[in-house]
Design a protein around this motif. Sequence first.
Motif, PDB file in Angstrom:
ATOM      1  N   GLY A 216       0.802  -1.212   0.000  1.00 53.37           N
ATOM      2  CA  GLY A 216       0.000   0.000   0.000  1.00 53.37           C
ATOM      3  C   GLY A 216       0.836   1.263   0.000  1.00 53.37           C
ATOM      4  N   GLU A 217       0.200   2.365  -0.407  1.00 49.87           N
ATOM      5  CA  GLU A 217       0.862   3.663  -0.454  1.00 49.87           C
ATOM      6  C   GLU A 217      -0.200   4.742  -0.337  1.00 49.87           C
ATOM      7  N   VAL A 218       0.204   5.920   0.162  1.00 45.56           N
ATOM      8  CA  VAL A 218      -0.723   7.043   0.304  1.00 45.56           C
ATOM      9  C   VAL A 218      -0.223   8.208  -0.531  1.00 45.56           C
ATOM     10  N   TYR A 219      -1.147   8.832  -1.284  1.00 50.92           N
ATOM     11  CA  TYR A 219      -0.845  10.020  -2.071  1.00 50.92           C
ATOM     12  C   TYR A 219      -1.561  11.202  -1.422  1.00 50.92           C
ATOM     13  N   LEU A 220      -0.794  12.119  -0.876  1.00 53.39           N
ATOM     14  CA  LEU A 220      -1.356  13.326  -0.261  1.00 53.39           C
ATOM     15  C   LEU A 220      -1.309  14.426  -1.330  1.00 53.39           C
ATOM     16  N   VAL A 221      -2.453  14.704  -1.942  1.00 53.08           N
ATOM     17  CA  VAL A 221      -2.484  15.533  -3.143  1.00 53.08           C
ATOM     18  C   VAL A 221      -3.269  16.822  -2.913  1.00 53.08           C
ATOM     19  N   GLY A 222      -2.647  17.941  -3.262  1.00 53.20           N
ATOM     20  CA  GLY A 222      -3.329  19.224  -3.210  1.00 53.20           C
ATOM     21  C   GLY A 222      -4.165  19.426  -4.461  1.00 53.20           C
ATOM     22  N   ALA A 223      -5.462  19.647  -4.283  1.00 53.47           N
ATOM     23  CA  ALA A 223      -6.382  19.786  -5.417  1.00 53.47           C
ATOM     24  C   ALA A 223      -6.514  21.227  -5.878  1.00 53.47           C
ATOM     25  N   GLY A 224      -5.829  22.155  -5.207  1.00 53.36           N
ATOM     26  CA  GLY A 224      -5.943  23.548  -5.593  1.00 53.36           C
ATOM     27  C   GLY A 224      -7.238  24.167  -5.100  1.00 53.36           C
ATOM     28  N   PRO A 225      -7.504  25.415  -5.490  1.00 51.59           N
ATOM     29  CA  PRO A 225      -8.658  26.152  -4.958  1.00 51.59           C
ATOM     30  C   PRO A 225      -9.994  25.831  -5.616  1.00 51.59           C
ATOM     31  N   GLY A 226     -10.015  25.025  -6.679  1.00 54.21           N
ATOM     32  CA  GLY A 226     -11.310  24.673  -7.251  1.00 54.21           C
ATOM     33  C   GLY A 226     -11.310  24.444  -8.747  1.00 54.21           C
ATOM     34  N   ASP A 227     -10.605  25.269  -9.506  1.00 53.79           N
ATOM     35  CA  ASP A 227     -10.569  25.133 -10.964  1.00 53.79           C
ATOM     36  C   ASP A 227      -9.738  23.899 -11.328  1.00 53.79           C
ATOM     37  N   PRO A 228     -10.337  22.890 -12.001  1.00 54.55           N
ATOM     38  CA  PRO A 228      -9.578  21.672 -12.318  1.00 54.55           C
ATOM     39  C   PRO A 228      -8.383  21.919 -13.227  1.00 54.55           C
ATOM     40  N   ASP A 229      -8.393  23.014 -13.990  1.00 55.69           N
ATOM     41  CA  ASP A 229      -7.257  23.308 -14.863  1.00 55.69           C
ATOM     42  C   ASP A 229      -5.994  23.665 -14.084  1.00 55.69           C
ATOM     43  N   LEU A 230      -6.122  23.899 -12.783  1.00 55.34           N
ATOM     44  CA  LEU A 230      -4.968  24.254 -11.963  1.00 55.34           C
ATOM     45  C   LEU A 230      -4.294  23.039 -11.334  1.00 55.34           C
ATOM     46  N   LEU A 231      -4.807  21.843 -11.594  1.00 55.40           N
ATOM     47  CA  LEU A 231      -4.165  20.634 -11.092  1.00 55.40           C
ATOM     48  C   LEU A 231      -2.809  20.440 -11.762  1.00 55.40           C
ATOM     49  N   THR A 232      -1.861  19.863 -11.038  1.00 57.27           N
ATOM     50  CA  THR A 232      -0.572  19.526 -11.638  1.00 57.27           C
ATOM     51  C   THR A 232      -0.693  18.203 -12.392  1.00 57.27           C
ATOM     52  N   PHE A 233       0.240  17.970 -13.321  1.00 62.24           N
ATOM     53  CA  PHE A 233       0.250  16.704 -14.049  1.00 62.24           C
ATOM     54  C   PHE A 233       0.376  15.526 -13.086  1.00 62.24           C
ATOM     55  N   LYS A 234       1.231  15.676 -12.096  1.00 64.54           N
ATOM     56  CA  LYS A 234       1.461  14.578 -11.151  1.00 64.54           C
ATOM     57  C   LYS A 234       0.212  14.298 -10.335  1.00 64.54           C
ATOM     58  N   ALA A 235      -0.492  15.343  -9.929  1.00 60.24           N
ATOM     59  CA  ALA A 235      -1.735  15.160  -9.173  1.00 60.24           C
ATOM     60  C   ALA A 235      -2.732  14.352  -9.989  1.00 60.24           C
ATOM     61  N   LEU A 236      -2.890  14.718 -11.258  1.00 59.76           N
ATOM     62  CA  LEU A 236      -3.852  14.033 -12.113  1.00 59.76           C
ATOM     63  C   LEU A 236      -3.468  12.572 -12.303  1.00 59.76           C
ATOM     64  N   ARG A 237      -2.187  12.313 -12.458  1.00 54.61           N
ATOM     65  CA  ARG A 237      -1.744  10.926 -12.652  1.00 54.61           C
ATOM     66  C   ARG A 237      -2.058  10.066 -11.432  1.00 54.61           C
TER      67      ARG A 237
END
Length: 459
Positions: A216-237
């Motif tokens: 198992g592994e945990v991904y602690l991911v920041g989703a940003g303030p709301g606009d999905p276009d502000l996600l990072t590539f790594k977050a989306l992956r």
Amino acid sequence: MDYLPLFFDLKTKPCLVVGGGTIATRKARLLAKAGACISVVAPDAQDELAQLVKSSGGQLHTQDYSSALIGQSVLVISATDIESVNRQVSEDCHARQIPVNVVDSPALCSVITPAIVDRSPLIIAASSGGESPVLARRVRTQLESTFPASYGRLAKFASRFRDAVKSRFSDGEQRRRFWESVLGGTIAEQVLAGSESEAEIALQKRITAGDVADRGEVYLVGAGPGDPDLLTFKALRLMQQAEVVLYDRLVSEPILEMVRRDADRIYVGKRRSEHTMPQEQINQLLLRLAQEGKRVLRLKGGDPFIFGRGGEEIDLLAAHQIPFQVVPGITAASGCSAYAGIPLTHRDYSSSVRFITGHLKNGEVNFDWQEFVADHQTLVFYMGLVGLEQICTKMIEFGKPADTPVALVERGTLPTQVVHTGTLASMPMKVKNTEIHAPTLLIIGGVVALHKSLGWFKR
């Protein structure tokens, strides 16, 4: 299917480009990447094109096209703006059964060049069959955002272990499950993150042990303030490969829709005076799910390390030696201020910025207010709506001018964003008389005055 996609090995093989302009140069670049020996025929050729010919070991023919120049070419590309020449090249190649591509003329082609995502040795090609090249390029752009540049490194890493895995797992189904687990799990993430030596040790252990399943592994991911276009590539992956998702109320619905479809979703959001799940229980849940061998996504609004309690969550994971990754997100202060046309720093107004939590404790906001009233700084209060009146009153009490500009950004970066502006003196009454919906962000300082000139444009 109008065309059969094929990938050609052109290393050291002779290829001919007809034309010497910008488009011919662009096509020659692709051939050079594939290692082809490039020859060009054109009365005049751009300097870069001539250099590509020279470095590939080909020949530059500064003359008009002649069918004799096709010679032993395995591929011909015609990229001139003279229709008669392009047609002649096509006819000559078809007569000799040599693959030919005529730029922007699908009817004259026997092969077409697709829009390419190059993650060598992983190559992804998209084509509209020449019907809509712009659409194919848009598809390529979307693919570029889905597959990070480091995927090529991952493909090369995996290729080094193919023989070892084949020897260890004689059953084809076992090999498939093993590679799916590796390429979708912790080892692949280590390679993508640049920790290839650690990944190699871990993979060797799994091959030796004959371990098909991943830990198992945990991904602690920041989703940003709301606009999905502000996600990072790594977050989306990571969002696409997690099996379980724990998310809070600040994660917008469009972002949640981008999570892997078959992932289990667990809402752990908090509102003022309403905790669906206490923080300690969230920490324990992350630990338990990871110990069960799950890939767990902890999706948090904004940035997990800025008022997101991310440090508390990974403390427990680290204590139990659970692998985790932290992916920063655009914090609300940055995203909301940018979308509101309010720069957090500006040479004429502010040389520093403070991020402050506006949460009330026992109904009070307790700060060293004297630090907040200095000139040339911007104050950003997270979750400051409830304490807004006290914040404004205290700032004035400790010497901040009552006419200091103030902005309250409501639902920042979303299509429903609203920016309320006023002063320390006027904002409390304005908020009382206005229906405002969380989440909100409070910005105080001279930079707020720029909203009038910089925040006018539509998104």
